[in-house]
Design an enzyme around this catalytic site. Sequence first.
Site, PDB file in Angstrom:
ATOM      1  CB  SER A  17      -0.906   0.005   1.237  1.00  0.00           C
ATOM      2  OG  SER A  17      -1.511   1.269   1.352  1.00  0.00           O
ATOM      3  CG  LEU A  18       1.409   3.326  -3.330  1.00  0.00           C
ATOM      4  CD1 LEU A  18       1.129   4.003  -4.664  1.00  0.00           C
ATOM      5  CD2 LEU A  18       2.906   3.067  -3.178  1.00  0.00           C
ATOM      6  CB  SER A  19      -2.685   4.326   2.362  1.00  0.00           C
ATOM      7  OG  SER A  19      -3.580   4.188   1.284  1.00  0.00           O
ATOM      8  CE  LYS A  68     -11.873  -0.742  -1.112  1.00  0.00           C
ATOM      9  NZ  LYS A  68     -11.704   0.059  -2.312  1.00  0.00           N
ATOM     10  CG  ASP A 104     -12.701   3.557  -3.123  1.00  0.00           C
ATOM     11  OD1 ASP A 104     -11.594   4.064  -2.878  1.00  0.00           O
ATOM     12  OD2 ASP A 104     -12.995   2.382  -2.817  1.00  0.00           O
ATOM     13  CB  ALA A 133     -13.422  -0.205  -8.094  1.00  0.00           C
ATOM     14  CG  LEU A 222     -10.426   2.347 -10.999  1.00  0.00           C
ATOM     15  CD1 LEU A 222     -10.958   3.172 -12.148  1.00  0.00           C
ATOM     16  CD2 LEU A 222     -11.512   1.458 -10.465  1.00  0.00           C
TER      17      LEU A 222
HETATM   18  P1  NAP Z   1     -13.616  -6.663  -8.051  1.00  0.00           P
HETATM   19  O1  NAP Z   1     -14.649  -6.386  -7.003  1.00  0.00           O
HETATM   20  O2  NAP Z   1     -12.950  -7.994  -8.121  1.00  0.00           O
HETATM   21  O3  NAP Z   1     -14.343  -6.363  -9.472  1.00  0.00           O
HETATM   22  C1  NAP Z   1     -13.760  -6.587 -10.713  1.00  0.00           C
HETATM   23  C2  NAP Z   1     -14.851  -7.121 -11.668  1.00  0.00           C
HETATM   24  O4  NAP Z   1     -14.320  -7.184 -12.994  1.00  0.00           O
HETATM   25  C3  NAP Z   1     -15.303  -8.538 -11.310  1.00  0.00           C
HETATM   26  O5  NAP Z   1     -16.696  -8.621 -11.409  1.00  0.00           O
HETATM   27  C4  NAP Z   1     -14.596  -9.379 -12.373  1.00  0.00           C
HETATM   28  O6  NAP Z   1     -15.244 -10.578 -12.626  1.00  0.00           O
HETATM   29  C5  NAP Z   1     -14.677  -8.462 -13.562  1.00  0.00           C
HETATM   30  N1  NAP Z   1     -13.752  -8.773 -14.638  1.00  0.00           N
HETATM   31  C6  NAP Z   1     -12.541  -9.392 -14.551  1.00  0.00           C
HETATM   32  N2  NAP Z   1     -11.997  -9.484 -15.779  1.00  0.00           N
HETATM   33  C7  NAP Z   1     -12.862  -8.895 -16.655  1.00  0.00           C
HETATM   34  C8  NAP Z   1     -12.845  -8.674 -18.060  1.00  0.00           C
HETATM   35  N3  NAP Z   1     -11.817  -9.053 -18.821  1.00  0.00           N
HETATM   36  N4  NAP Z   1     -13.900  -8.045 -18.622  1.00  0.00           N
HETATM   37  C9  NAP Z   1     -14.949  -7.671 -17.864  1.00  0.00           C
HETATM   38  N5  NAP Z   1     -15.031  -7.862 -16.533  1.00  0.00           N
HETATM   39  C10 NAP Z   1     -13.992  -8.463 -15.930  1.00  0.00           C
HETATM   40  O7  NAP Z   1     -12.451  -5.598  -7.976  1.00  0.00           O
HETATM   41  P2  NAP Z   1     -12.554  -4.046  -7.493  1.00  0.00           P
HETATM   42  O8  NAP Z   1     -12.361  -3.967  -6.031  1.00  0.00           O
HETATM   43  O9  NAP Z   1     -13.775  -3.472  -8.110  1.00  0.00           O
HETATM   44  O10 NAP Z   1     -11.225  -3.454  -8.161  1.00  0.00           O
HETATM   45  C11 NAP Z   1     -11.075  -3.378  -9.570  1.00  0.00           C
HETATM   46  C12 NAP Z   1      -9.723  -2.745  -9.907  1.00  0.00           C
HETATM   47  O11 NAP Z   1      -9.715  -1.404  -9.456  1.00  0.00           O
HETATM   48  C13 NAP Z   1      -8.523  -3.414  -9.217  1.00  0.00           C
HETATM   49  O12 NAP Z   1      -7.446  -3.413 -10.105  1.00  0.00           O
HETATM   50  C14 NAP Z   1      -8.236  -2.495  -8.039  1.00  0.00           C
HETATM   51  O13 NAP Z   1      -6.896  -2.568  -7.624  1.00  0.00           O
HETATM   52  C15 NAP Z   1      -8.574  -1.149  -8.655  1.00  0.00           C
HETATM   53  N6  NAP Z   1      -8.920  -0.106  -7.659  1.00  0.00           N
HETATM   54  C16 NAP Z   1      -8.228   1.071  -7.708  1.00  0.00           C
HETATM   55  C17 NAP Z   1      -8.541   2.086  -6.832  1.00  0.00           C
HETATM   56  C18 NAP Z   1      -7.781   3.382  -6.896  1.00  0.00           C
HETATM   57  O14 NAP Z   1      -7.847   4.183  -5.935  1.00  0.00           O
HETATM   58  N7  NAP Z   1      -7.088   3.660  -7.983  1.00  0.00           N
HETATM   59  C19 NAP Z   1      -9.571   1.919  -5.880  1.00  0.00           C
HETATM   60  C20 NAP Z   1     -10.277   0.708  -5.866  1.00  0.00           C
HETATM   61  C21 NAP Z   1      -9.935  -0.307  -6.770  1.00  0.00           C
HETATM   62  P3  NAP Z   1     -14.641 -11.926 -11.902  1.00  0.00           P
HETATM   63  O15 NAP Z   1     -14.705 -11.675 -10.429  1.00  0.00           O
HETATM   64  O16 NAP Z   1     -15.590 -12.988 -12.373  1.00  0.00           O
HETATM   65  O17 NAP Z   1     -13.228 -12.065 -12.391  1.00  0.00           O
END
Ligand code: NAP
Length: 280
Positions: A17-19, A68, A104, A133, A222
């Site tokens: 984490s970078l937090s 979360k 977020d 997210a 993201l």
């Molecule tokens: P999550 O709850 O696992 O949601 C990701 C979704 O995308 C899941 O439903 C997943 O399905 C689906 N998916 C995976 N591969 C796909 C594809 N090729 N096409 C379409 N859908 C696909 O994850 P999250 O917590 O939302 O986080 C998502 C990303 O955002 C992560 O990389 C996280 O690190 C990033 N993030 C960044 C920040 C920031 O501050 N920059 C904040 C929050 C999150 P399956 O579960 O079936 O694979």
Amino acid sequence: MASPQIYGLIGYPVKHSLSPAMHNAAFGELGINAEYRLFPLEEEGLKGFLENAGKSGISGLNVTIPYKEKVILFLDKISNEAGLIGAVNTVKITGRGLEGFNTDGAGFLKHLKEDLKFHPAGKKTALIGAGGAAKAISVYLSKGGAESISIYDIDKNRSKGLVEDLKIHFDNIEFYSANSIEDLKINECALLVNATPVGMKETDPSPVDKAYLREGLLVYDLIYNPKETKLLKEAKTAGAQISNGLGMLLYQGVDAFEIWTARKAPVEVMRKALKEATEK
Ligand code: NAP
């Protein structure tokens, strides 16, 4: 000197984490006697940790994967936004108990507007992913007055469920659960967001064929590590505006800091600390 107030991040894993860099720089800048720590927690430890957090001198927490949603069970109160999104990433701990927030989505929207000068009002938007997210982002794109939000997830039930939820709360926006990337109609959109983890590994493909990328489109991934995913590289080559997720991380931290301390966060100090931490 009095012992410092404790803040920190719960999740698993949390070690990259970078937090801590961002929040400790902010505490230092404002002369607040506080320290931000990492708390890696196994699931069976979550309830006990939160029950004892106040007594252990913890004043605030961030929450990350995989807690979360689960964390809500152990809080005394959650904000309207956190309720709408169904997830909490920030907890404020006082004598009155534990209160949950979600910063977020607000962080994402602030980054769009303040740094990227992109205002979603009246614009067509597309989201890949319908997980935690994506929920936060779609709620804030809706609050920001987007004309339409199309969502594609490989799990169609997830994107359909999210669209149905959004329709209940926002009746002036067109929501669409897409059956494929093609069905997102990216060519009509001003914004494309990757809210999947696809791109975190250097070997990952782009979730979108480069034929859909063009000038006039903002492509927001993201992911911030790597700094430029394959999607962002291809979008840049196609002439699109691009952003990784570091700005969202910054502004969700800014909002969390202000919730905890009731002080104006030193945004530029936090931005610099994050940038330095990514370069280590
Ligand atoms: P999550 O709850 O696992 O949601 C990701 C979704 O995308 C899941 O439903 C997943 O399905 C689906 N998916 C995976 N591969 C796909 C594809 N090729 N096409 C379409 N859908 C696909 O994850 P999250 O917590 O939302 O986080 C998502 C990303 O955002 C992560 O990389 C996280 O690190 C990033 N993030 C960044 C920040 C920031 O501050 N920059 C904040 C929050 C999150 P399956 O579960 O079936 O694979």
